[in-house]
Design an enzyme around this catalytic site. Sequence first.
Site, PDB file in Angstrom:
ATOM      1  N   TYR A 256      49.832  36.701  21.162  1.00  0.00           N
ATOM      2  CA  TYR A 256      49.205  37.784  21.928  1.00  0.00           C
ATOM      3  C   TYR A 256      48.204  38.525  21.056  1.00  0.00           C
ATOM      4  CZ  TYR A 256      48.761  42.321  24.302  1.00  0.00           C
ATOM      5  OH  TYR A 256      48.262  43.458  24.900  1.00  0.00           O
TER       6      TYR A 256
ATOM      7  N   SER B  87      41.378  45.517  24.928  1.00  0.00           N
ATOM      8  CA  SER B  87      42.109  44.841  23.856  1.00  0.00           C
ATOM      9  C   SER B  87      43.436  45.564  23.644  1.00  0.00           C
ATOM     10  CB  SER B  87      41.269  44.820  22.582  1.00  0.00           C
ATOM     11  OG  SER B  87      41.935  44.132  21.547  1.00  0.00           O
TER      12      SER B  87
ATOM     13  N   ASN C  58      39.710  43.751  32.107  1.00  0.00           N
ATOM     14  CA  ASN C  58      40.951  44.507  31.937  1.00  0.00           C
ATOM     15  C   ASN C  58      42.208  43.646  31.975  1.00  0.00           C
ATOM     16  OD1 ASN C  58      42.816  47.075  32.491  1.00  0.00           O
ATOM     17  ND2 ASN C  58      43.156  45.617  34.169  1.00  0.00           N
TER      18      ASN C  58
ATOM     19  N   LYS D  38      44.129  39.283  21.613  1.00  0.00           N
ATOM     20  CA  LYS D  38      43.562  40.636  21.628  1.00  0.00           C
ATOM     21  C   LYS D  38      42.523  40.811  20.518  1.00  0.00           C
ATOM     22  CE  LYS D  38      44.487  41.278  24.937  1.00  0.00           C
ATOM     23  NZ  LYS D  38      43.866  41.900  26.135  1.00  0.00           N
TER      24      LYS D  38
END
Length: 320
Positions: free
Chosen positions: A199, A169, A115, A203
């Site tokens: 970023y 994600s 997470n 992800k």
Amino acid sequence: MPLLASFLNPLDNTHNFEPDKHIPDLADKVIIVTGGNSGCGKETVLQLAKHNPGRIYLAARSQAKFDDAIKEISTAAPDANITFLELDLSSLASVKQAAEKVVSENSRCDLLINNAGIMAHPPGLTADGYELQFGTNHMGHALLTRLLLPTMQRTASQPDSDVRIVNVSSAGHMFVTGPGIYFDQLKTPMESTNPGVIYAQSKLANILHARELAKRYPEILTTSAHPGRVESNLANVMFDVNGFNGRFQRVFDSLAGQFTVQQGALTQLWAATWKRDEVKNGAYYVPAGKENAGSKKSRDAELAKKLWEWTESELSAKGY
């Protein structure tokens, strides 16, 4: 509620999932939640803790962060067995130490929720020389997963087991550019690249990693999940910098609204606990438990394979 909320930040609770009602008894299960001290991670621990888990490891960077989080969690689930797991995902040595603790203290591992994450930080490198966001969001979790896999496989071989991995994600993965994963720049700070794109790259890696895990370890149910745009501290660094990304996010939030952490945690809780035969191995889910195709890059099997092999090679070269 903002007029565009249902379009820009949709919450389609396809299964009418309610954690209190639908999370099953978690007796004897060993669970790990990274970033469990705040935001959706803390809410995830809190909700799982209500359902009689064998043990939950709340992974955080410090005892102080754990202590702050446990006050609220213990109020909701006073009898839950929740253990502090010191974990700094930007340090592979810290990840190894955390994994060794879990393995040494348990004969099983049933649920890993990857997470934790950072978002749109200024350029930097991890302790091991990887671009900061990629190194934290992907490499740290990839090593933790790798080190726990043997225990998870043994658990999966036992009767009536239900072993799962959830990679958290973001829909932000759709903002990747060029090749999606800039392999030739992953050991640089990538100063000339927009932090939001970096970023997005990390992800995207979370989704590709989940798809490849599902392919290589089908006995373990692995998914990736987008929590939605949640009112949490994830974007604080971006707001503090107050560059283009921060200003864009503020405008987006004003139009789309933000989920509460209770809403934001729904998708990962759903993926972690819903009826196994109704959760698709390798799939990417959006709020709350709705399968989504994701970007074209996130479905690129060759890119997923390349990322897996690159990651494994890097971790092996560093002695892990």
